[in-house]
Design a protein around this motif. Sequence first.
Motif, mmCIF file in Angstrom:
data_model
loop_
_atom_site.group_PDB
_atom_site.id
_atom_site.type_symbol
_atom_site.label_atom_id
_atom_site.label_comp_id
_atom_site.label_asym_id
_atom_site.label_seq_id
_atom_site.Cartn_x
_atom_site.Cartn_y
_atom_site.Cartn_z
ATOM 1 N N VAL A 3 7.829 -29.102 -44.388
ATOM 2 C CA VAL A 3 7.355 -28.650 -43.077
ATOM 3 C C VAL A 3 8.423 -27.735 -42.492
ATOM 4 O O VAL A 3 9.599 -28.114 -42.413
ATOM 5 N N ARG A 4 8.013 -26.541 -42.082
ATOM 6 C CA ARG A 4 8.945 -25.598 -41.470
ATOM 7 C C ARG A 4 8.559 -25.404 -40.012
ATOM 8 O O ARG A 4 7.393 -25.162 -39.683
ATOM 9 N N LEU A 5 9.552 -25.539 -39.138
ATOM 10 C CA LEU A 5 9.343 -25.501 -37.695
ATOM 11 C C LEU A 5 9.810 -24.182 -37.097
ATOM 12 O O LEU A 5 10.697 -23.526 -37.635
ATOM 13 N N SER A 6 9.221 -23.814 -35.973
ATOM 14 C CA SER A 6 9.663 -22.614 -35.256
ATOM 15 C C SER A 6 10.951 -22.870 -34.486
ATOM 16 O O SER A 6 11.718 -21.959 -34.208
ATOM 17 N N LYS A 7 11.179 -24.128 -34.134
ATOM 18 C CA LYS A 7 12.435 -24.533 -33.496
ATOM 19 C C LYS A 7 12.646 -26.016 -33.726
ATOM 20 O O LYS A 7 11.709 -26.737 -34.095
ATOM 21 N N ALA A 8 13.863 -26.479 -33.530
ATOM 22 C CA ALA A 8 14.186 -27.885 -33.759
ATOM 23 C C ALA A 8 13.281 -28.783 -32.914
ATOM 24 O O ALA A 8 13.041 -28.511 -31.736
ATOM 25 N N ASP A 9 12.763 -29.841 -33.538
ATOM 26 C CA ASP A 9 11.815 -30.731 -32.865
ATOM 27 C C ASP A 9 11.991 -32.140 -33.413
ATOM 28 O O ASP A 9 11.378 -32.533 -34.400
ATOM 29 N N ALA A 10 12.851 -32.925 -32.756
ATOM 30 C CA ALA A 10 13.152 -34.279 -33.228
ATOM 31 C C ALA A 10 11.926 -35.177 -33.175
ATOM 32 O O ALA A 10 11.782 -36.095 -33.989
ATOM 33 N N LEU A 11 11.047 -34.927 -32.234
ATOM 34 C CA LEU A 11 9.873 -35.780 -32.082
ATOM 35 C C LEU A 11 8.884 -35.624 -33.229
ATOM 36 O O LEU A 11 8.107 -36.542 -33.509
ATOM 37 N N PHE A 12 8.888 -34.477 -33.893
ATOM 38 C CA PHE A 12 7.901 -34.263 -34.949
ATOM 39 C C PHE A 12 7.999 -35.339 -36.024
ATOM 40 O O PHE A 12 6.987 -35.946 -36.406
ATOM 41 N N HIS A 13 9.204 -35.585 -36.534
ATOM 42 C CA HIS A 13 9.345 -36.596 -37.581
ATOM 43 C C HIS A 13 8.913 -37.973 -37.088
ATOM 44 O O HIS A 13 8.245 -38.722 -37.816
ATOM 45 N N GLU A 14 9.272 -38.311 -35.870
ATOM 46 C CA GLU A 14 8.886 -39.621 -35.345
ATOM 47 C C GLU A 14 7.363 -39.762 -35.259
ATOM 48 O O GLU A 14 6.809 -40.834 -35.503
ATOM 49 N N MET A 15 6.674 -38.676 -34.922
ATOM 50 C CA MET A 15 5.219 -38.727 -34.834
ATOM 51 C C MET A 15 4.563 -38.856 -36.203
ATOM 52 O O MET A 15 3.376 -39.199 -36.296
ATOM 53 N N MET A 16 5.323 -38.624 -37.274
ATOM 54 C CA MET A 16 4.789 -38.862 -38.616
ATOM 55 C C MET A 16 4.655 -40.356 -38.910
ATOM 56 O O MET A 16 4.105 -40.756 -39.939
ATOM 57 N N ALA A 17 5.123 -41.208 -37.983
ATOM 58 C CA ALA A 17 4.985 -42.657 -38.130
ATOM 59 C C ALA A 17 3.737 -43.192 -37.439
ATOM 60 O O ALA A 17 3.456 -44.389 -37.515
ATOM 61 N N VAL A 18 2.988 -42.305 -36.787
ATOM 62 C CA VAL A 18 1.763 -42.723 -36.107
ATOM 63 C C VAL A 18 0.622 -41.790 -36.521
ATOM 64 O O VAL A 18 0.682 -41.164 -37.569
ATOM 65 N N SER A 19 -0.407 -41.677 -35.736
ATOM 66 C CA SER A 19 -1.617 -40.965 -36.159
ATOM 67 C C SER A 19 -1.399 -39.557 -36.703
ATOM 68 O O SER A 19 -2.055 -39.160 -37.677
ATOM 69 N N PRO A 20 -0.525 -38.728 -36.124
ATOM 70 C CA PRO A 20 -0.343 -37.382 -36.667
ATOM 71 C C PRO A 20 0.090 -37.350 -38.125
ATOM 72 O O PRO A 20 -0.147 -36.364 -38.824
ATOM 73 N N GLY A 21 0.723 -38.412 -38.601
ATOM 74 C CA GLY A 21 1.197 -38.452 -39.979
ATOM 75 C C GLY A 21 0.228 -39.080 -40.962
ATOM 76 O O GLY A 21 0.576 -39.330 -42.125
ATOM 77 N N THR A 22 -1.005 -39.345 -40.554
ATOM 78 C CA THR A 22 -1.992 -40.016 -41.395
ATOM 79 C C THR A 22 -2.393 -39.161 -42.597
ATOM 80 O O THR A 22 -2.549 -37.941 -42.491
ATOM 81 N N VAL A 23 -2.601 -39.834 -43.730
ATOM 82 C CA VAL A 23 -3.003 -39.156 -44.960
ATOM 83 C C VAL A 23 -4.381 -39.644 -45.405
ATOM 84 O O VAL A 23 -4.610 -40.850 -45.555
ATOM 85 N N GLU A 24 -5.284 -38.714 -45.619
ATOM 86 C CA GLU A 24 -6.630 -38.970 -46.130
ATOM 87 C C GLU A 24 -6.820 -38.155 -47.405
ATOM 88 O O GLU A 24 -6.121 -37.151 -47.627
ATOM 89 N N SER A 25 -7.737 -38.567 -48.236
ATOM 90 C CA SER A 25 -8.053 -37.836 -49.459
ATOM 91 C C SER A 25 -8.645 -36.476 -49.120
ATOM 92 O O SER A 25 -9.643 -36.386 -48.405
ATOM 93 N N ALA A 26 -8.019 -35.421 -49.627
ATOM 94 C CA ALA A 26 -8.527 -34.074 -49.370
ATOM 95 C C ALA A 26 -9.938 -33.914 -49.926
ATOM 96 O O ALA A 26 -10.806 -33.281 -49.302
ATOM 97 N N ALA A 27 -10.174 -34.493 -51.094
ATOM 98 C CA ALA A 27 -11.506 -34.387 -51.708
ATOM 99 C C ALA A 27 -12.545 -35.103 -50.852
ATOM 100 O O ALA A 27 -13.680 -34.618 -50.698
#
Length: 545
Positions: free
Chosen positions: A169-193
Amino acid sequence: MRMYRTIALLACTAAVAATTAACSGATKPPTPSEGGAGYTVSPTSDPAKGSLDSFTWSLYAEPYTMDYALAYDYPPNTVLANVCESLYRVTPDMRIEPALATSYKQPDPRTLVYTLRSGVKFHDGTTMTADDVVASLKRQMDPATGSPWGSAFKNVDVIEKTGPLEVTVRLSKADALFHEMMAVSPGTVESAAYLKKAGKDYGTPKGGVNCTGPFSMASWDQGSGITLKKHAAYWDTKLAPKSNEVKFSFIEDPAARSNALLSGATDGAYMVPSSSFEQLRTSGKGKLLFGPNTAAADLAVLDFHGPLGNLKVRQALSMALDRKNIIKAAAGGVGVPAKAPAARGAWSLVPEKTATLYDTLPEPVYDIAAAKKLVQESGVAGKTITLVTSTLAPEISVVANAVQAAGKQIGLDVKLKPVSPDAYSSIFVDPNARTGLDLVITNGYDNTPDPLEFYQYLRTGDFGNYGNWSDAEYDVAFDRANAEPDPAARADKTAELQKIALREMPIIPVYEAPYSVFLGKRITGAPTGISQLYYPWAAMIGAAK
């Protein structure tokens, strides 16, 4: 700070924030005279002693979706926590740990590289790959999806597969919250197919979902219930389900929910009606438990062009609130006055900082005479302040009536404007719905154990900044905090945001209370706190004997 989910919380629990360190064990609560009710906060119930064929669980409303990108409320997230998973996850003791990603590295402040777990199976038996992760995260960013979680990706430039089990993941600017949000709904993984196959039916009773969690969705009988079944190929052996099946029922009426728990018609429920705390506690039918929370009940200013645009008026209204009696009437006596907009439980990421950065805050002042003087000095005595309320839940009316009474005591004319539940919810998503309103009762909570998540919503122009409050000093301080990778140093910088928010009062803190859960006599093992929204809590539930 998911304020537009306030109806759900106030209606069904009035439980709004942990009053003890979320990552500690059981701790001594406040005495009744301090606003407590002899309760203890602990992150988990007693461990399960055996397996179950099935157990039943009550939700206060039917989920409106099972789409991970649209699920933004307690009912859908309570179910999805057991079905879908994120790259990381928030644990019952409010820590962040690896889940579908085994690790990540940050070669520079604007780049995050996630290493994915190998051999993870979706419910249809296919194997998770980097392509699934990329598709799932990008879908959150797609305006066509309409995800309320889209703001978590505001600083994302690129999400790309950089290896069979690697996503960068490449960010436009430093964002510490982004990684933390990968522990909740924004970080959810579903089958692409599966996303492609289900199309517009994804997340509906017809289309369902196909994730990686310990349970799969066996059926969704709209208007009646949802049944989950054990996922035999689940990757995390320590969270292998102890029950073969979970059956969810939808019971909207608080009294009916309590009766279902007392009669054994349902085995358990989160967000127990506060009006039934004492009855459930003394019933002998199970255990009423309290766990870590990250939320606080607040008053959010919606119009800074009226009387509340004057800081002295906001300070006066805060000083006139009888918070201890509000807690008794609205939260069953279980809670304490809130010291800041973001609750104590929101400071759990670096628990050693909680004592110095939150506990040292002064208790909110209750002083009618001083508040009346501030109103007189402001020159707005007798002016009208419109507070929106709703008939959906008695707790909303309790707080609204208390604010009205406080205003009367200090020379403010607080008018209550009742609206329908739908109209109340619209206030938090539609700026036009706020027209003519000065104040709203909110419930702001962190999805993660970092208070910076809460304070981001007070930035100039943010979606969650409902009153369009703006403070240049605050905006600069936020950017400084969000660019800090070290959690302890970030906590210090977040304390500056807390200081400004308390000084300027765009939000008036009211009270905090712990999360609640009731477990019938035959089950145990459930986490007790707000982490249940994103942690596979049902996998931990088993036989009590």
